[in-house]
Scaffold this active site. Structure first.
Site, PDB file in Angstrom:
ATOM      1  N   LYS A  57      29.164  83.123  14.084  1.00  0.00           N
ATOM      2  CA  LYS A  57      28.942  82.200  15.211  1.00  0.00           C
ATOM      3  C   LYS A  57      29.590  82.650  16.516  1.00  0.00           C
ATOM      4  O   LYS A  57      29.864  81.835  17.399  1.00  0.00           O
ATOM      5  CB  LYS A  57      29.410  80.761  14.897  1.00  0.00           C
ATOM      6  N   SER A 155      30.121  75.259  16.438  1.00  0.00           N
ATOM      7  CA  SER A 155      28.839  75.948  16.231  1.00  0.00           C
ATOM      8  C   SER A 155      28.600  76.157  14.726  1.00  0.00           C
ATOM      9  O   SER A 155      27.492  75.983  14.214  1.00  0.00           O
ATOM     10  CB  SER A 155      28.863  77.291  16.973  1.00  0.00           C
ATOM     11  N   LYS A 276      19.539  80.720  16.553  1.00  0.00           N
ATOM     12  CA  LYS A 276      20.602  81.204  17.436  1.00  0.00           C
ATOM     13  C   LYS A 276      20.420  80.605  18.816  1.00  0.00           C
ATOM     14  O   LYS A 276      19.327  80.699  19.393  1.00  0.00           O
ATOM     15  CB  LYS A 276      20.557  82.741  17.539  1.00  0.00           C
TER      16      LYS A 276
HETATM   17  P1  A3P Z   1      24.893  78.578  18.931  1.00  0.00           P
HETATM   18  O1  A3P Z   1      23.622  78.605  18.147  1.00  0.00           O
HETATM   19  O2  A3P Z   1      25.894  77.617  18.396  1.00  0.00           O
HETATM   20  O3  A3P Z   1      24.673  78.403  20.423  1.00  0.00           O
HETATM   21  P2  A3P Z   1      26.081  84.455  15.322  1.00  0.00           P
HETATM   22  O4  A3P Z   1      24.895  85.306  15.521  1.00  0.00           O
HETATM   23  O5  A3P Z   1      27.350  85.236  15.188  1.00  0.00           O
HETATM   24  O6  A3P Z   1      25.883  83.448  14.237  1.00  0.00           O
HETATM   25  O7  A3P Z   1      26.308  83.628  16.655  1.00  0.00           O
HETATM   26  C1  A3P Z   1      25.389  82.658  17.091  1.00  0.00           C
HETATM   27  C2  A3P Z   1      25.732  82.329  18.524  1.00  0.00           C
HETATM   28  O8  A3P Z   1      25.445  83.448  19.342  1.00  0.00           O
HETATM   29  C3  A3P Z   1      24.890  81.217  19.101  1.00  0.00           C
HETATM   30  O9  A3P Z   1      25.588  80.022  18.810  1.00  0.00           O
HETATM   31  C4  A3P Z   1      24.816  81.564  20.591  1.00  0.00           C
HETATM   32  O10 A3P Z   1      25.567  80.716  21.407  1.00  0.00           O
HETATM   33  C5  A3P Z   1      25.408  82.980  20.675  1.00  0.00           C
HETATM   34  N1  A3P Z   1      24.644  83.961  21.463  1.00  0.00           N
HETATM   35  C6  A3P Z   1      25.204  84.893  22.262  1.00  0.00           C
HETATM   36  N2  A3P Z   1      24.271  85.644  22.851  1.00  0.00           N
HETATM   37  C7  A3P Z   1      23.078  85.186  22.413  1.00  0.00           C
HETATM   38  C8  A3P Z   1      21.724  85.568  22.678  1.00  0.00           C
HETATM   39  N3  A3P Z   1      21.433  86.571  23.500  1.00  0.00           N
HETATM   40  N4  A3P Z   1      20.739  84.853  22.073  1.00  0.00           N
HETATM   41  C9  A3P Z   1      21.048  83.816  21.233  1.00  0.00           C
HETATM   42  N5  A3P Z   1      22.318  83.440  20.940  1.00  0.00           N
HETATM   43  C10 A3P Z   1      23.309  84.111  21.522  1.00  0.00           C
END
Ligand code: A3P
Length: 325
Positions: A57, A155, A276
């Site tokens: 996250k 998150s 995401k």
């Molecule tokens: P949220 O869905 O809570 O906003 P991970 O891939 O490690 O699980 O992290 C998910 C988080 O990546 C998402 O949390 C989002 O905020 C963040 N994020 C950062 N850059 C992103 C991107 N380019 N597209 C989508 N999510 C992104």
């Protein structure tokens, strides 16, 4: 001299040295005894040069996606059981052995500039993974991403709810993070899984018990979200990949998604899926206050650690620490 048949001998040995029951995989090519029995058709090149270790996250999927744009940065083949993550060093997969792991990677061939990598976002906070990873990949580079731990916890909670995890659906976020000793085991487990990865300094230090400072890049996940082009420059310099590509031609902000996405053509971008960048209500004030207090000592430790490593302090961390003076 006394001896017994091999199975009995094994059982006597492991009774005497129970700590050695767990296997430790090392690179066969670093040991001439292994090399002597290593099949000629196998290659030690089928192992990652770097690991994206998480935590979950913090933007790890975006980073994984952006790395994959570079023609010389090649991730493992997808796992059919764990989606894209191999998760070799954590849990049952480790017992499937080195051959199992190596089959996830192509052989880049001799003199290739290709760098192989694995992203498994829950490696970061595992007690066992750093030593296992180091035993097999002592020269690997590590990339971890960190955001405000309270934001990460929220998150993660939303992620569990979206995946219909019953315990997360049954309790509010505040109930989860404040669950005490008298709470059910289910709730205490949920709290642990939610909050523990955010003890960043503790987990980073576990990795640094094995790896050198210089082998680890710590990315501010907020910066990755807001300015991935700069971050990908930094990542390429850290990996020393050659050539360095210009991510300003590869990534573009998509106002509809609210995030940077991959450029696929004129006026066309490919964003990460709906998993995401989810939409959910803001964290309630009570939980914000509770977590600001809960994470304070961990954030102070992180700030000290980053300073001692000569690394920049993320803006969110500076804010967290000044807010509560
Ligand atoms: P949220 O869905 O809570 O906003 P991970 O891939 O490690 O699980 O992290 C998910 C988080 O990546 C998402 O949390 C989002 O905020 C963040 N994020 C950062 N850059 C992103 C991107 N380019 N597209 C989508 N999510 C992104």
């Amino acid at each position: 001299l006394k001896t017994v048949e091999p199975l009995k001998l094994g059982s006597i040995y492991f009774d005497m040295f129970p700590g050695e029951i767990d296997p430790v995989w090392r690179n066969p090519c670093n040991d001439k005894r292994h090399m002597a029995i290593w099949s000629a058709s196998k290659s030690c090149r089928r192992l990652p040069n770097f690991l994206v270790i998480g935590p979950q996250k913090t933007g790890t999927t975006a980073l994984y996606d952006f790395l994959g744009i570079h023609p010389l940065l090649v991730s493992n083949y997808n796992s059919l059981t764990t989606y894209e993550e191999v998760q070799f060093f954590k849990g049952k997969n480790y017992y499937k052995g080195l051959d199992w792991y190596m089959k996830f990677y192509p052989d880049p061939g001799e003199d290739s500039n290709v760098m192989l990598f694995e992203k498994s976002a829950n490696y970061f906070d595992s007690e066992l993974v750093p030593s296992r990873a180091y035993a097999l990949l002592p020269n690997a580079k590590l990339i971890c991403t960190i955001i405000d731990p309270a934001k990460r916890a929220y998150s993660w909670y939303q992620h569990q709810r979206a995946h219909q995890e019953i315990s997360a659906l049954s309790y509010t976020f505040y109930e989860v993070v404040t669950a005490g000793d008298s709470a059910t085991k289910e709730l205490r487990d949920l709290r642990y899984r939610c909050l523990n990865p955010g003890h960043y300094a503790y987990h980073i230090e576990n990795w640094l018990d094995h790896y050198n400072d210089e082998q680890m890049l710590i990315i501010d996940g907020e910066k990755l979200r807001l300015n991935p082009i700069l971050v990908m420059d930094e990542v390429q310099r850290f990996l020393q990949v050659d050539p360095v590509i210009d991510y300003s031609t590869k990534l573009k902000y998509n106002p509809k998604k609210g995030f940077f996405c991959q450029v696929m053509g004129v006026n066309h971008t490919k964003c990460l899926g709906k998993e995401k960048g989810r939409l959910y209500p803001e964290m309630d004030t009570q939980s914000q206050l509770y977590l600001a207090h809960y994470y304070r000592k961990h954030n102070i430790a992180l700030s000290k650690l980053l300073t001692s490593m000569g690394r920049p302090i993320p803006t969110w961390l500076k804010e967290q620490l000044t807010d509560q003076k």
